[in-house]
Scaffold this active site. Structure first.
Site, PDB file in Angstrom:
ATOM      1  N   CYS A 128      -4.999 -16.940   5.096  1.00 18.08           N
ATOM      2  CA  CYS A 128      -5.858 -17.210   3.926  1.00 18.08           C
ATOM      3  C   CYS A 128      -6.734 -18.437   4.169  1.00 18.08           C
ATOM      4  O   CYS A 128      -6.230 -19.543   4.368  1.00 18.08           O
ATOM      5  CB  CYS A 128      -4.997 -17.423   2.675  1.00 18.08           C
ATOM      6  SG  CYS A 128      -6.035 -17.782   1.241  1.00 18.08           S
ATOM      7  N   GLN A 185       5.491 -12.578   0.439  1.00 24.04           N
ATOM      8  CA  GLN A 185       4.640 -13.383   1.322  1.00 24.04           C
ATOM      9  C   GLN A 185       4.671 -14.861   0.925  1.00 24.04           C
ATOM     10  O   GLN A 185       4.456 -15.198  -0.246  1.00 24.04           O
ATOM     11  CB  GLN A 185       3.193 -12.894   1.280  1.00 24.04           C
ATOM     12  CG  GLN A 185       2.373 -13.565   2.376  1.00 24.04           C
ATOM     13  CD  GLN A 185       0.899 -13.253   2.313  1.00 24.04           C
ATOM     14  OE1 GLN A 185       0.252 -13.547   1.315  1.00 24.04           O
ATOM     15  NE2 GLN A 185       0.375 -12.660   3.367  1.00 24.04           N
ATOM     16  N   LYS A 212       0.947 -12.811   8.904  1.00 24.38           N
ATOM     17  CA  LYS A 212      -0.401 -12.255   8.717  1.00 24.38           C
ATOM     18  C   LYS A 212      -1.407 -13.293   9.195  1.00 24.38           C
ATOM     19  O   LYS A 212      -1.379 -14.443   8.765  1.00 24.38           O
ATOM     20  CB  LYS A 212      -0.625 -11.925   7.241  1.00 24.38           C
ATOM     21  CG  LYS A 212      -2.060 -11.541   6.915  1.00 24.38           C
ATOM     22  CD  LYS A 212      -2.140 -10.348   5.994  1.00 24.38           C
ATOM     23  CE  LYS A 212      -3.557  -9.948   5.683  1.00 24.38           C
ATOM     24  NZ  LYS A 212      -4.162 -10.718   4.612  1.00 24.38           N
ATOM     25  N   GLY A 228      -6.084  -3.502   1.617  1.00 25.75           N
ATOM     26  CA  GLY A 228      -6.319  -4.559   0.633  1.00 25.75           C
ATOM     27  C   GLY A 228      -7.118  -4.017  -0.534  1.00 25.75           C
ATOM     28  O   GLY A 228      -6.607  -3.250  -1.359  1.00 25.75           O
ATOM     29  N   ARG A 229      -8.388  -4.372  -0.576  1.00 26.02           N
ATOM     30  CA  ARG A 229      -9.214  -3.992  -1.735  1.00 26.02           C
ATOM     31  C   ARG A 229      -9.274  -2.484  -1.923  1.00 26.02           C
ATOM     32  O   ARG A 229      -9.318  -1.995  -3.061  1.00 26.02           O
ATOM     33  CB  ARG A 229     -10.636  -4.568  -1.556  1.00 26.02           C
ATOM     34  CG  ARG A 229     -10.673  -6.089  -1.627  1.00 26.02           C
ATOM     35  CD  ARG A 229     -11.933  -6.634  -1.003  1.00 26.02           C
ATOM     36  NE  ARG A 229     -12.019  -6.258   0.409  1.00 26.02           N
ATOM     37  CZ  ARG A 229     -13.116  -6.235   1.125  1.00 26.02           C
ATOM     38  NH1 ARG A 229     -14.260  -6.584   0.579  1.00 26.02           N
ATOM     39  NH2 ARG A 229     -13.091  -5.887   2.410  1.00 26.02           N
ATOM     40  N   ASN A 274      -5.726  -4.649   9.552  1.00 22.79           N
ATOM     41  CA  ASN A 274      -6.169  -4.871   8.178  1.00 22.79           C
ATOM     42  C   ASN A 274      -7.654  -5.250   8.171  1.00 22.79           C
ATOM     43  O   ASN A 274      -8.138  -5.920   9.065  1.00 22.79           O
ATOM     44  CB  ASN A 274      -5.328  -6.003   7.559  1.00 22.79           C
ATOM     45  CG  ASN A 274      -5.888  -6.515   6.233  1.00 22.79           C
ATOM     46  OD1 ASN A 274      -6.278  -7.679   6.131  1.00 22.79           O
ATOM     47  ND2 ASN A 274      -5.933  -5.662   5.240  1.00 22.79           N
ATOM     48  N   MET A 282      -1.929  -9.298  -2.681  1.00 24.88           N
ATOM     49  CA  MET A 282      -3.211  -9.928  -2.971  1.00 24.88           C
ATOM     50  C   MET A 282      -3.105 -10.704  -4.280  1.00 24.88           C
ATOM     51  O   MET A 282      -2.631 -10.164  -5.282  1.00 24.88           O
ATOM     52  CB  MET A 282      -4.286  -8.847  -3.084  1.00 24.88           C
ATOM     53  CG  MET A 282      -4.472  -8.092  -1.781  1.00 24.88           C
ATOM     54  SD  MET A 282      -5.561  -6.685  -1.996  1.00 24.88           S
ATOM     55  CE  MET A 282      -7.149  -7.480  -2.096  1.00 24.88           C
TER      56      MET A 282
HETATM   57  C1  FMN Z   1      -8.687 -11.052  -4.548  1.00 28.38           C
HETATM   58  C2  FMN Z   1      -8.030 -11.137  -3.205  1.00 28.38           C
HETATM   59  C3  FMN Z   1      -6.782 -11.712  -3.098  1.00 28.38           C
HETATM   60  C4  FMN Z   1      -6.150 -11.788  -1.847  1.00 28.38           C
HETATM   61  N1  FMN Z   1      -4.909 -12.329  -1.777  1.00 28.38           N
HETATM   62  C5  FMN Z   1      -4.242 -12.314  -0.587  1.00 28.38           C
HETATM   63  C6  FMN Z   1      -2.891 -12.771  -0.498  1.00 28.38           C
HETATM   64  O1  FMN Z   1      -2.290 -13.196  -1.485  1.00 28.38           O
HETATM   65  N2  FMN Z   1      -2.293 -12.711   0.715  1.00 28.38           N
HETATM   66  C7  FMN Z   1      -2.939 -12.231   1.832  1.00 28.38           C
HETATM   67  O2  FMN Z   1      -2.348 -12.171   2.907  1.00 28.38           O
HETATM   68  N3  FMN Z   1      -4.204 -11.798   1.765  1.00 28.38           N
HETATM   69  C8  FMN Z   1      -4.854 -11.822   0.581  1.00 28.38           C
HETATM   70  N4  FMN Z   1      -6.133 -11.339   0.525  1.00 28.38           N
HETATM   71  C9  FMN Z   1      -6.747 -10.787   1.741  1.00 28.38           C
HETATM   72  C10 FMN Z   1      -6.392  -9.300   1.863  1.00 28.38           C
HETATM   73  O3  FMN Z   1      -5.005  -9.121   1.991  1.00 28.38           O
HETATM   74  C11 FMN Z   1      -7.059  -8.658   3.071  1.00 28.38           C
HETATM   75  O4  FMN Z   1      -6.637  -9.341   4.226  1.00 28.38           O
HETATM   76  C12 FMN Z   1      -8.573  -8.703   2.993  1.00 28.38           C
HETATM   77  O5  FMN Z   1      -9.015  -8.395   1.686  1.00 28.38           O
HETATM   78  C13 FMN Z   1      -9.186  -7.719   3.997  1.00 28.38           C
HETATM   79  O6  FMN Z   1      -8.680  -6.433   3.791  1.00 28.38           O
HETATM   80  P1  FMN Z   1      -9.483  -5.321   2.934  1.00 28.38           P
HETATM   81  O7  FMN Z   1     -10.845  -5.210   3.548  1.00 28.38           O
HETATM   82  O8  FMN Z   1      -8.632  -4.098   3.054  1.00 28.38           O
HETATM   83  O9  FMN Z   1      -9.565  -5.859   1.515  1.00 28.38           O
HETATM   84  C14 FMN Z   1      -6.798 -11.282  -0.697  1.00 28.38           C
HETATM   85  C15 FMN Z   1      -8.058 -10.714  -0.822  1.00 28.38           C
HETATM   86  C16 FMN Z   1      -8.673 -10.627  -2.045  1.00 28.38           C
HETATM   87  C17 FMN Z   1     -10.048 -10.013  -2.136  1.00 28.38           C
END
Ligand code: FMN
Length: 319
Positions: A85, A55, A124, A209-210, A185, A1
């Site tokens: 993304c 990634q 992804k 993720g979060r 995810n 992330m």
């Molecule tokens: C601050 C932030 C940065 C993120 N950066 C990436 C990233 O670099 N690559 C990616 O595949 N997803 C990224 N995501 C998406 C997360 O990997 C994930 O798909 C999304 O937050 C949903 O999962 P969660 O509900 O577990 O957070 C990001 C999300 C957030 C909130």
């Protein structure tokens, strides 16, 4: 992330355990070949962060060979292609979710990537712009046919906000279409969420993720309680965890790269506290890491261990 899953946080995940595969944040393929891996916070990593997947944000098959050569030199354990993304800054460069909107370009990129690496190659994705079973199925099977080894699915549409319930049931459909492992995810913040998600979609794995940024010990809890892994239940002392994070960013990154990362992390970590907004706003207003550390100490002094951590099972302590 982005801004979050750098070496410092990955090391914390590893110390708690339960992680099958760690990942870097998304990395611009174009910039990789010239990035200095000894000082770049995007590329610094240690032996503790294994296995580590890198990634890539890619817009063209021409970017693949130089980027993958750089990742081989870094001893990547796996390579992931970001096709999910939806951020405008990523989309305008033709990367991330834009690849789901240009499946022929995505195909060329995967074909090229498959030719260039013997490493596990993963992708992804999200569910699409709208719910279109035929288009999604075509995209997923194309990825498998071109040699992708594993698919991670953020179960939301392009424009759906993080507040919306993820559509885990669509992951069950994807599992019926492809033979490669499918990782679920989106929206997993607790062991119960993980259980519900697996119950609904039967995914081969979970990507956090979060939830993992807020509770870096969540992998360990899920591995222990759902997968039956022999992991000592984490005892979490949040002030020590926060202090470890600060020590690690001080140790790993140049001074100008530290405070921003501390602010990003704190925004999520503060979610452990009922009055976490006070911690978060105090840190956002800090002008140095040391000032942030002092403000956090005052906050911790006034806000004892929250319930979520007091409930953690007995075991080793992160300090
Ligand atoms: C601050 C932030 C940065 C993120 N950066 C990436 C990233 O670099 N690559 C990616 O595949 N997803 C990224 N995501 C998406 C997360 O990997 C994930 O798909 C999304 O937050 C949903 O999962 P969660 O509900 O577990 O957070 C990001 C999300 C957030 C909130």
């Amino acid at each position: 992330m982005a801004g979050l899953t750098h070496s410092a946080l990955r090391q914390i995940f590893s110390r708690f355990g339960g992680v099958g595969l760690l990942s870097t944040e998304m990395l611009w393929a174009k910039r990789l070949p010239t990035e200095n891996s000894r000082i770049s916070p995007y590329l610094i990593s240690t032996v503790l962060e294994k296995p580590l997947s890198y990634q890539l944000l890619v817009s063209s098959d021409r970017e693949i060979a130089p980027a993958m050569d750089a990742l081989h030199r870094l001893h990547a354990d796996a390579i992931d292609l970001n096709m999910g993304c939806p951020h405008w800054s990523v989309g305008k460069s033709g990367c991330g979710f834009a690849l789901m909107e240009q499946p022929e370009n995505a195909r060329r990129i995967v074909t090229e990537a498959r030719k260039h690496t013997p490493l596990p190659l993963t992708a992804k994705i999200r569910l699409g712009v709208e719910l279109d079973e035929e288009a999604l199925r075509g995209f997923c099977t194309m990825l498998e046919d071109e040699g992708v080894d594993m698919l991670s699915v953020h179960a939301r549409l392009k424009k759906e906000s993080f507040a919306r319930r993820p559509r885990w049931e669509w992951i069950a459909r994807i599992k019926q279409w492809v033979g490669i492992p499918v990782v679920a995810n989106g929206g997993i913040f607790t062991v119960q969420d993980a259980r519900d998600c697996l119950g609904m979609c039967g995914a081969d794995g979970l990507m956090l993720g979060r939830g993992a940024v807020i509770r870096p010990w969540l992998f360990a809890e899920i591995a222990r309680e759902i997968y039956g892994c022999d992991i000592v239940g984490p005892v979490v002392f949040l002030p020590a965890l926060y202090s470890t994070f600060i020590d690690l960013i001080n140790e790993l990154y140049r001074p100008e790269r530290r405070l921003g990362r501390l602010k990003e992390f704190t925004y999520y970590f503060a979610g452990n506290y009922q009055f976490g907004h006070q911690l978060s706003s105090g840190i956002q207003g800090s002008r140095s890491v040391e000032e942030a550390r002092e403000r956090a100490a005052v906050f911790f002094e006034n806000n004892g261990s929250p319930q979520s951590c007091a409930n953690a099972a007995t075991g080793t302590k992160l300090n």
